[in-house]
Design an enzyme around this catalytic site. Structure first.
Site, PDB file in Angstrom:
ATOM      1  N   ARG A 184       0.847  -1.182   0.000  1.00  0.00           N
ATOM      2  CA  ARG A 184       0.000   0.000   0.000  1.00  0.00           C
ATOM      3  C   ARG A 184       0.893   1.246   0.000  1.00  0.00           C
ATOM      4  O   ARG A 184       1.297   1.746   1.038  1.00  0.00           O
ATOM      5  CB  ARG A 184      -0.918   0.011   1.227  1.00  0.00           C
ATOM      6  N   SER A 200     -11.783  -1.835   0.863  1.00  0.00           N
ATOM      7  CA  SER A 200     -11.900  -1.213   2.183  1.00  0.00           C
ATOM      8  C   SER A 200     -13.315  -0.688   2.354  1.00  0.00           C
ATOM      9  O   SER A 200     -13.862  -0.046   1.452  1.00  0.00           O
ATOM     10  CB  SER A 200     -10.912  -0.046   2.319  1.00  0.00           C
ATOM     11  N   LYS A 256      -5.695   6.255  10.733  1.00  0.00           N
ATOM     12  CA  LYS A 256      -7.039   6.177  10.148  1.00  0.00           C
ATOM     13  C   LYS A 256      -7.943   7.323  10.587  1.00  0.00           C
ATOM     14  O   LYS A 256      -9.166   7.241  10.445  1.00  0.00           O
ATOM     15  CB  LYS A 256      -7.693   4.836  10.532  1.00  0.00           C
TER      16      LYS A 256
END
Length: 228
Positions: A54, A123, A152
């Protein structure tokens, strides 16, 4: 040329024996390329199930170079390397699958264009998104953030265990928990119905990936020993 491992059917939420998916999500910004590749190799050697590369902010040319090195790392037949967002690079470099975010191509579009056996994940942050992803052909979803975590914050407050349970119990595909996952709370995610966990710092900031995975498997064994 690297021999590509055979494709594997994804485990259900309640396999026999139950074997959670442990997914290391990378973040080169805190490591640099050389240390990142070393950590990915260590994770695969230690037995992590999936590595999700990622690196959204990495320029295309650099990402291709890193991606080619990752797919060439030795791994067991059950282990998977998945690329975040970039279907073109994932297919060109021989990744096992693609993970899609909120600004990626829709799951259904990718599913129709991906070859047979190619893993497509997404996601999700709400139950409705998870259900839609499954209907569109996703093989799995990653739900979160379950617990508070700095990485997050832009996705809003922590969703909590109850919402994780609601998503996991509503889908027939695996649901992985992400966001603030630790050795202390991973078993709680499994009890809520998660098919596994995905994490950045849990794997990336530890002194020993092997040690972390060993402790996660102990937590898994403890979960399996619970009365059904």
């Amino acid at each position: 040329m690297r021999n590509k491992p055979p494709q594997r059917t994804l485990p259900s939420r309640f396999g026999s024996p139950f074997h959670p998916i442990l997914c290391y999500v990378t973040d080169r910004s805190s490591l640099g390329e050389r240390r990142l590749l070393r950590r990915v190799r260590e994770a695969l050697e230690a037995g992590v199930d999936w590595v999700q590369l990622r690196e959204k902010e990495t320029p295309t040319t650099e990402l291709i170079q890193i991606a080619e090195k990752v797919v060439q790392l030795p791994r067991e037949s059950h282990q998977r390397v998945i690329l975040n967002d970039r279907l073109d690079i994932a297919l060109a470099c021989g990744f096992d699958g693609i993970h899609l975010g909120g600004t990626s191509f829709p799951v259904g579009v990718v599913r129709r264009r991906a070859p047979a056996g190619f893993i497509v994940g997404a996601s999700v942050h709400q139950l409705e998104e998870a259900v839609a992803a499954e209907r569109a052909g996703a093989n799995y979803v990653i739900f979160g953030p379950v617990f508070p975590t700095p990485s997050k914050l832009k996705y809003g407050p922590a969703q909590g265990i109850q919402r994780l349970h609601a998503v996991a119990s509503s889908l027939s595909i695996p649901v992985l928990a992400i966001g603030g996952i630790s050795l202390a709370n991973c078993q709680e995610c499994l009890k809520a119905g998660a098919a596994g966990i995905a994490a950045i710092s849990l794997f990336q900031t530890s002194r020993s990936v092997r040690g972390v995975l060993s402790q996660l498997r102990v937590a898994e064994a403890g979960f399996n020993a619970l009365p059904s």
